[in-house]
Design an enzyme around this catalytic site. Sequence first.
Site, PDB file in Angstrom:
ATOM      1  N   SER A 145       0.826  -1.205   0.000  1.00 37.15           N
ATOM      2  CA  SER A 145       0.000   0.000   0.000  1.00 37.15           C
ATOM      3  C   SER A 145       0.862   1.258   0.000  1.00 37.15           C
ATOM      4  O   SER A 145       1.998   1.251   0.476  1.00 37.15           O
ATOM      5  CB  SER A 145      -0.918   0.026   1.221  1.00 37.15           C
ATOM      6  OG  SER A 145      -1.723  -1.119   1.281  1.00 37.15           O
TER       7      SER A 145
HETATM    8  N1  SAH Z   1      -1.040  -4.910   4.097  1.00 40.30           N
HETATM    9  C1  SAH Z   1      -0.339  -5.134   2.857  1.00 40.30           C
HETATM   10  C2  SAH Z   1      -1.203  -4.708   1.657  1.00 40.30           C
HETATM   11  C3  SAH Z   1      -1.235  -5.812   0.648  1.00 40.30           C
HETATM   12  S1  SAH Z   1      -2.425  -5.688  -0.630  1.00 40.30           S
HETATM   13  C4  SAH Z   1       1.009  -4.444   2.843  1.00 40.30           C
HETATM   14  O1  SAH Z   1       1.316  -3.684   3.767  1.00 40.30           O
HETATM   15  O2  SAH Z   1       1.790  -4.688   1.939  1.00 40.30           O
HETATM   16  C5  SAH Z   1      -3.730  -6.709  -0.028  1.00 40.30           C
HETATM   17  C6  SAH Z   1      -3.400  -8.150   0.319  1.00 40.30           C
HETATM   18  O3  SAH Z   1      -4.620  -8.761   0.765  1.00 40.30           O
HETATM   19  C7  SAH Z   1      -2.913  -9.008  -0.853  1.00 40.30           C
HETATM   20  O4  SAH Z   1      -1.705  -9.633  -0.493  1.00 40.30           O
HETATM   21  C8  SAH Z   1      -4.031 -10.046  -1.041  1.00 40.30           C
HETATM   22  O5  SAH Z   1      -3.570 -11.310  -1.478  1.00 40.30           O
HETATM   23  C9  SAH Z   1      -4.629 -10.113   0.344  1.00 40.30           C
HETATM   24  N2  SAH Z   1      -6.007 -10.590   0.440  1.00 40.30           N
HETATM   25  C10 SAH Z   1      -7.047 -10.346  -0.403  1.00 40.30           C
HETATM   26  N3  SAH Z   1      -8.166 -10.978   0.026  1.00 40.30           N
HETATM   27  C11 SAH Z   1      -7.829 -11.619   1.187  1.00 40.30           C
HETATM   28  C12 SAH Z   1      -8.533 -12.461   2.102  1.00 40.30           C
HETATM   29  N4  SAH Z   1      -9.828 -12.790   1.929  1.00 40.30           N
HETATM   30  N5  SAH Z   1      -7.867 -12.955   3.168  1.00 40.30           N
HETATM   31  C13 SAH Z   1      -6.551 -12.665   3.367  1.00 40.30           C
HETATM   32  N6  SAH Z   1      -5.824 -11.892   2.528  1.00 40.30           N
HETATM   33  C14 SAH Z   1      -6.455 -11.378   1.448  1.00 40.30           C
END
Ligand code: SAH
Length: 217
Positions: free
Chosen positions: A67
């Site tokens: 993000s």
């Molecule tokens: N918090 C992360 C942001 C990653 S983007 C950071 O600091 O880098 C969002 C993430 O959510 C992705 O890796 C995606 O695979 C995950 N995601 C999407 N749906 C999800 C779910 N139902 N359960 C767990 N993770 C999920």
Amino acid sequence: MRKPEDTYRHKGLRKKLVDSIRDKGITDEKVLTAMMNIPRHFFLDTALQDIAYEDRAFPIAEGQTISQPYTVAYQTQLLQVKQYDKVLEIGTGSVYQATVLAEMGTQVFTIERQKKLYEKNKHFIFKSKYPNIKFFYGDGFEGLPTYAPFDKIIITAAAPHIPPKLLDQLKSGGKMVLPLDEGVYQRMLRITKNEDGSYEEEAFENFSFVPMLKGKS
Ligand code: SAH
């Protein structure tokens, strides 16, 4: 992987980034200090290290993103974490958001639905520095009933609705911050759970996240 260096140049770029986030309206100095203490370039591929301190999102493995720093600061500030809070994070991704929370002294439980990202994070570079981050492979819609209730819950992917099971796993008086899907953009919401299980909703700015998907992959 060889540990990259955190040079004075990186620290200088990081200070500029943190100052710019403050200028954009983030006022919680605890959040800003945590971000100042974490070398974001360690969370990105080597090819992206020079631009790690621009205020923008970047691709990581498996078509996912780390993000934007402003977004991380914004969600963290809304969460109003206190030291020792038990925090559930949905969407581990690059582990950057989880690290910001851990740096603030909380106990982080983070779930990732993509096996490859979860496996990659077994080699998380700051594992020994942040034993207060616990990694889980699973579907965030299910939460972590075994470890519930949580003081705070943060969803870092665009949620199609407020996941009822997560609401159940929130302590009374607890808060959940999530981007709620309304099309291309999502509205940032903060949910506060009342004693009687009902909840209050506050709406904030719009953001753009990758979708929260059902099931594991
Ligand atoms: N918090 C992360 C942001 C990653 S983007 C950071 O600091 O880098 C969002 C993430 O959510 C992705 O890796 C995606 O695979 C995950 N995601 C999407 N749906 C999800 C779910 N139902 N359960 C767990 N993770 C999920």
